[in-house]
Design an enzyme around this catalytic site. Structure first.
Site, PDB file in Angstrom:
ATOM      1  CE  LYS A 126      -1.776   2.301   3.396  1.00 36.89           C
ATOM      2  NZ  LYS A 126      -2.503   2.773   4.595  1.00 36.89           N
ATOM      3  CG  ASP A 145      -7.544   3.276   1.859  1.00 32.76           C
ATOM      4  OD1 ASP A 145      -8.425   2.792   1.110  1.00 32.76           O
ATOM      5  OD2 ASP A 145      -7.555   4.474   2.219  1.00 32.76           O
TER       6      ASP A 145
END
Length: 249
Positions: A126, A145
Protein backbone atom coordinates in the site's frame (compact mmCIF):
# COMPACT_ATOMS: atom_id res chain seq x y z
CA UNK A 1 -4.19 -11.47 -12.93
CA UNK A 2 -7.75 -12.82 -12.62
CA UNK A 3 -9.73 -13.07 -15.84
CA UNK A 4 -12.63 -10.63 -16.14
CA UNK A 5 -15.45 -10.57 -18.66
CA UNK A 6 -16.05 -7.69 -21.03
CA UNK A 7 -19.29 -6.96 -19.15
CA UNK A 8 -17.40 -6.67 -15.86
CA UNK A 9 -14.84 -4.32 -17.38
CA UNK A 10 -17.59 -2.26 -19.02
CA UNK A 11 -19.37 -1.85 -15.68
CA UNK A 12 -16.06 -0.92 -14.02
CA UNK A 13 -15.60 1.73 -16.71
CA UNK A 14 -19.00 3.22 -15.88
CA UNK A 15 -18.09 3.35 -12.19
CA UNK A 16 -14.80 5.07 -13.00
CA UNK A 17 -16.50 7.63 -15.25
CA UNK A 18 -19.14 8.47 -12.63
CA UNK A 19 -16.51 8.88 -9.91
CA UNK A 20 -14.39 11.10 -12.18
CA UNK A 21 -17.38 13.32 -12.85
CA UNK A 22 -18.16 13.58 -9.13
CA UNK A 23 -14.57 14.16 -7.95
CA UNK A 24 -12.56 15.94 -10.65
CA UNK A 25 -10.02 17.06 -8.03
CA UNK A 26 -9.45 13.67 -6.36
CA UNK A 27 -5.91 13.51 -5.00
CA UNK A 28 -3.75 12.23 -2.17
CA UNK A 29 -4.86 14.06 0.97
CA UNK A 30 -1.57 13.67 2.81
CA UNK A 31 0.51 16.86 2.73
CA UNK A 32 4.00 16.48 1.27
CA UNK A 33 6.53 18.37 -0.84
CA UNK A 34 9.22 15.72 -1.48
CA UNK A 35 9.13 11.94 -2.02
CA UNK A 36 10.66 11.14 1.37
CA UNK A 37 7.96 13.26 3.05
CA UNK A 38 5.16 11.28 1.39
CA UNK A 39 6.94 8.04 2.30
CA UNK A 40 7.11 9.07 5.96
CA UNK A 41 3.57 10.47 6.02
CA UNK A 42 2.22 7.22 4.58
CA UNK A 43 4.09 5.17 7.18
CA UNK A 44 2.49 7.37 9.85
CA UNK A 45 -0.98 7.00 8.31
CA UNK A 46 -1.30 3.30 9.14
CA UNK A 47 -4.38 2.93 11.40
CA UNK A 48 -4.56 6.72 11.59
CA UNK A 49 -6.42 9.45 9.73
CA UNK A 50 -4.75 11.71 7.18
CA UNK A 51 -5.98 14.69 9.21
CA UNK A 52 -4.01 13.54 12.26
CA UNK A 53 -0.90 12.93 10.16
CA UNK A 54 -1.15 16.35 8.52
CA UNK A 55 -1.28 17.98 11.95
CA UNK A 56 1.95 16.27 13.01
CA UNK A 57 4.13 16.43 9.89
CA UNK A 58 4.83 20.20 9.58
CA UNK A 59 6.85 20.26 12.80
CA UNK A 60 8.37 16.84 12.03
CA UNK A 61 9.60 17.88 8.58
CA UNK A 62 10.85 21.22 9.90
CA UNK A 63 12.96 19.44 12.52
CA UNK A 64 14.21 16.77 10.09
CA UNK A 65 14.12 18.25 6.57
CA UNK A 66 15.96 15.43 4.75
CA UNK A 67 16.45 11.66 4.97
CA UNK A 68 20.00 12.38 6.16
CA UNK A 69 18.60 14.44 9.06
CA UNK A 70 16.27 11.59 10.05
CA UNK A 71 19.15 9.10 9.80
CA UNK A 72 21.42 11.23 12.01
CA UNK A 73 18.71 11.39 14.67
CA UNK A 74 17.47 8.54 16.83
CA UNK A 75 14.01 7.05 17.08
CA UNK A 76 13.74 8.57 20.55
CA UNK A 77 14.41 12.03 19.09
CA UNK A 78 11.71 11.50 16.45
CA UNK A 79 9.09 10.28 18.93
CA UNK A 80 8.03 13.66 20.40
CA UNK A 81 7.00 14.88 16.94
CA UNK A 82 4.70 11.91 16.28
CA UNK A 83 3.43 11.29 19.81
CA UNK A 84 -0.10 12.35 18.82
CA UNK A 85 -0.29 9.46 16.33
CA UNK A 86 -1.21 5.91 17.24
CA UNK A 87 1.64 3.40 17.57
CA UNK A 88 4.05 6.34 17.53
CA UNK A 89 7.00 4.45 19.03
CA UNK A 90 6.94 1.73 16.38
CA UNK A 91 6.40 4.30 13.64
CA UNK A 92 9.32 6.43 14.86
CA UNK A 93 11.54 3.34 14.71
CA UNK A 94 10.28 2.52 11.21
CA UNK A 95 10.92 6.07 9.98
CA UNK A 96 14.44 6.10 11.40
CA UNK A 97 15.32 2.66 10.02
CA UNK A 98 13.87 3.50 6.60
CA UNK A 99 15.80 6.75 6.34
CA UNK A 100 19.01 5.03 7.43
CA UNK A 101 18.56 2.57 4.57
CA UNK A 102 17.73 5.39 2.15
CA UNK A 103 21.05 7.04 3.04
CA UNK A 104 23.15 3.87 3.15
CA UNK A 105 21.78 2.09 0.08
CA UNK A 106 20.06 4.69 -2.11
CA UNK A 107 22.10 7.86 -1.62
CA UNK A 108 19.35 9.54 0.38
CA UNK A 109 16.84 9.21 -2.48
CA UNK A 110 13.53 7.37 -2.39
CA UNK A 111 13.78 4.37 -4.75
CA UNK A 112 11.47 4.12 -7.74
CA UNK A 113 10.70 0.41 -7.83
CA UNK A 114 8.32 -1.74 -5.82
CA UNK A 115 10.99 -4.28 -4.86
CA UNK A 116 13.34 -1.61 -3.53
CA UNK A 117 10.63 0.20 -1.58
CA UNK A 118 9.58 -3.04 0.08
CA UNK A 119 13.07 -3.27 1.61
CA UNK A 120 12.24 -0.30 3.83
CA UNK A 121 10.94 -0.88 7.33
CA UNK A 122 7.24 -0.11 7.70
CA UNK A 123 6.63 -0.26 3.95
CA UNK A 124 4.23 -2.78 2.39
CA UNK A 125 2.51 -2.69 -1.00
CA UNK A 126 0.00 0.00 0.00
CA UNK A 127 2.69 2.49 1.02
CA UNK A 128 4.87 1.60 -1.97
CA UNK A 129 1.95 2.12 -4.36
CA UNK A 130 1.17 5.50 -2.78
CA UNK A 131 4.76 6.67 -3.26
CA UNK A 132 5.24 5.29 -6.77
CA UNK A 133 1.94 6.63 -8.08
CA UNK A 134 2.02 10.10 -6.54
CA UNK A 135 5.74 10.87 -6.65
CA UNK A 136 6.84 9.16 -9.85
CA UNK A 137 3.62 8.61 -11.84
CA UNK A 138 4.46 4.90 -11.84
CA UNK A 139 1.34 2.73 -11.70
CA UNK A 140 2.39 -0.81 -10.84
CA UNK A 141 -0.56 -1.54 -8.56
CA UNK A 142 -3.62 -0.13 -6.83
CA UNK A 143 -3.58 1.29 -3.31
CA UNK A 144 -5.88 -0.83 -1.15
CA UNK A 145 -6.70 0.89 2.12
CA UNK A 146 -9.79 0.49 4.29
CA UNK A 147 -11.93 2.69 2.01
CA UNK A 148 -10.86 0.97 -1.21
CA UNK A 149 -11.44 -2.42 0.43
CA UNK A 150 -14.95 -1.44 1.55
CA UNK A 151 -16.06 0.11 -1.74
CA UNK A 152 -14.54 -2.64 -3.87
CA UNK A 153 -16.80 -5.11 -2.06
CA UNK A 154 -19.89 -2.90 -1.95
CA UNK A 155 -19.55 -2.08 -5.66
CA UNK A 156 -19.15 -5.80 -6.49
CA UNK A 157 -15.65 -5.32 -7.89
CA UNK A 158 -14.19 -8.15 -5.82
CA UNK A 159 -15.05 -11.05 -3.54
CA UNK A 160 -11.48 -11.37 -2.30
CA UNK A 161 -10.57 -11.18 1.37
CA UNK A 162 -6.90 -10.12 1.29
CA UNK A 163 -5.46 -6.77 0.15
CA UNK A 164 -3.27 -8.43 -2.48
CA UNK A 165 -6.18 -10.36 -3.99
CA UNK A 166 -8.41 -7.26 -3.95
CA UNK A 167 -5.64 -5.31 -5.67
CA UNK A 168 -5.31 -7.95 -8.38
CA UNK A 169 -9.06 -7.88 -9.05
CA UNK A 170 -9.00 -4.09 -9.43
CA UNK A 171 -5.94 -4.25 -11.67
CA UNK A 172 -7.77 -6.72 -13.92
CA UNK A 173 -10.86 -4.50 -14.19
CA UNK A 174 -9.36 -1.05 -14.79
CA UNK A 175 -6.76 0.26 -17.29
CA UNK A 176 -3.27 0.55 -15.82
CA UNK A 177 -2.91 4.33 -16.41
CA UNK A 178 -5.99 4.80 -14.17
CA UNK A 179 -4.79 2.72 -11.22
CA UNK A 180 -3.43 5.67 -9.25
CA UNK A 181 -6.47 7.87 -9.82
CA UNK A 182 -8.82 4.96 -9.11
CA UNK A 183 -7.61 4.68 -5.52
CA UNK A 184 -8.02 8.44 -4.98
CA UNK A 185 -11.57 8.33 -6.37
CA UNK A 186 -12.62 5.38 -4.21
CA UNK A 187 -11.06 6.96 -1.12
CA UNK A 188 -12.77 10.30 -1.81
CA UNK A 189 -16.15 8.60 -2.22
CA UNK A 190 -15.60 6.38 0.81
CA UNK A 191 -14.82 9.37 3.02
CA UNK A 192 -17.61 11.59 1.74
CA UNK A 193 -20.56 9.34 0.87
CA UNK A 194 -20.14 5.58 1.17
CA UNK A 195 -18.89 5.57 4.75
CA UNK A 196 -18.38 2.54 6.96
CA UNK A 197 -20.87 3.88 9.51
CA UNK A 198 -23.26 6.80 9.59
CA UNK A 199 -23.09 7.52 5.88
CA UNK A 200 -25.94 8.52 3.61
CA UNK A 201 -25.15 6.24 0.70
CA UNK A 202 -28.80 5.17 0.36
CA UNK A 203 -29.50 8.68 -0.97
CA UNK A 204 -26.33 9.06 -3.04
CA UNK A 205 -26.76 8.76 -6.81
CA UNK A 206 -23.56 6.78 -7.40
CA UNK A 207 -24.26 4.42 -4.51
CA UNK A 208 -27.81 3.86 -5.71
CA UNK A 209 -26.39 2.60 -9.02
CA UNK A 210 -23.56 0.42 -7.76
CA UNK A 211 -23.49 -0.04 -3.96
CA UNK A 212 -25.00 -3.15 -2.38
CA UNK A 213 -25.28 -1.30 0.94
CA UNK A 214 -27.43 1.45 -0.58
CA UNK A 215 -29.70 -1.06 -2.31
CA UNK A 216 -30.19 -3.08 0.87
CA UNK A 217 -31.16 0.08 2.77
CA UNK A 218 -33.61 1.05 0.05
CA UNK A 219 -35.35 -2.33 0.35
CA UNK A 220 -35.67 -2.15 4.13
CA UNK A 221 -39.40 -1.78 4.98
CA UNK A 222 -40.48 1.23 6.93
CA UNK A 223 -41.10 0.78 10.61
CA UNK A 224 -44.70 0.10 11.69
CA UNK A 225 -46.72 2.99 13.01
CA UNK A 226 -46.32 3.77 16.62
CA UNK A 227 -48.61 2.01 18.99
CA UNK A 228 -49.89 5.33 20.27
CA UNK A 229 -51.14 6.23 16.79
CA UNK A 230 -52.96 2.93 16.57
CA UNK A 231 -54.57 3.55 19.91
CA UNK A 232 -55.82 6.94 18.77
CA UNK A 233 -57.70 5.33 15.89
CA UNK A 234 -59.68 3.07 18.19
CA UNK A 235 -63.20 4.08 19.21
CA UNK A 236 -63.44 4.99 22.86
CA UNK A 237 -64.83 2.33 25.11
CA UNK A 238 -67.73 3.51 27.24
CA UNK A 239 -68.02 1.69 30.50
CA UNK A 240 -71.46 1.13 31.91
CA UNK A 241 -71.64 1.76 35.61
CA UNK A 242 -74.38 -0.12 37.45
CA UNK A 243 -76.53 2.03 39.69
CA UNK A 244 -76.53 0.92 43.27
CA UNK A 245 -79.97 0.25 44.73
CA UNK A 246 -80.90 1.78 48.07
CA UNK A 247 -80.40 -0.55 50.99
CA UNK A 248 -83.48 -2.17 52.36
CA UNK A 249 -84.46 -1.19 55.80
Amino acid sequence: MPRKTSAQRLRAGHILADLKARYPDAHCELNWSAPHELLIATILSAQCTDVSVNRATPALFAAFPTPHAFARATALEIEPYVRSIGLFRNKAKAIHASCCLLVEQFGGEVPRTMDELLLLRGVARKTANVVLSNCFDSHVGVVVDTHVDRLAHRFALTNATTPMAIERDLMALFPQPEWGLLSHLLIFHGRRACKARGGDCAHDAICQKYCSQARSKAKTPTAPKALSAAKKSRAPIVKKVARKSAPRR
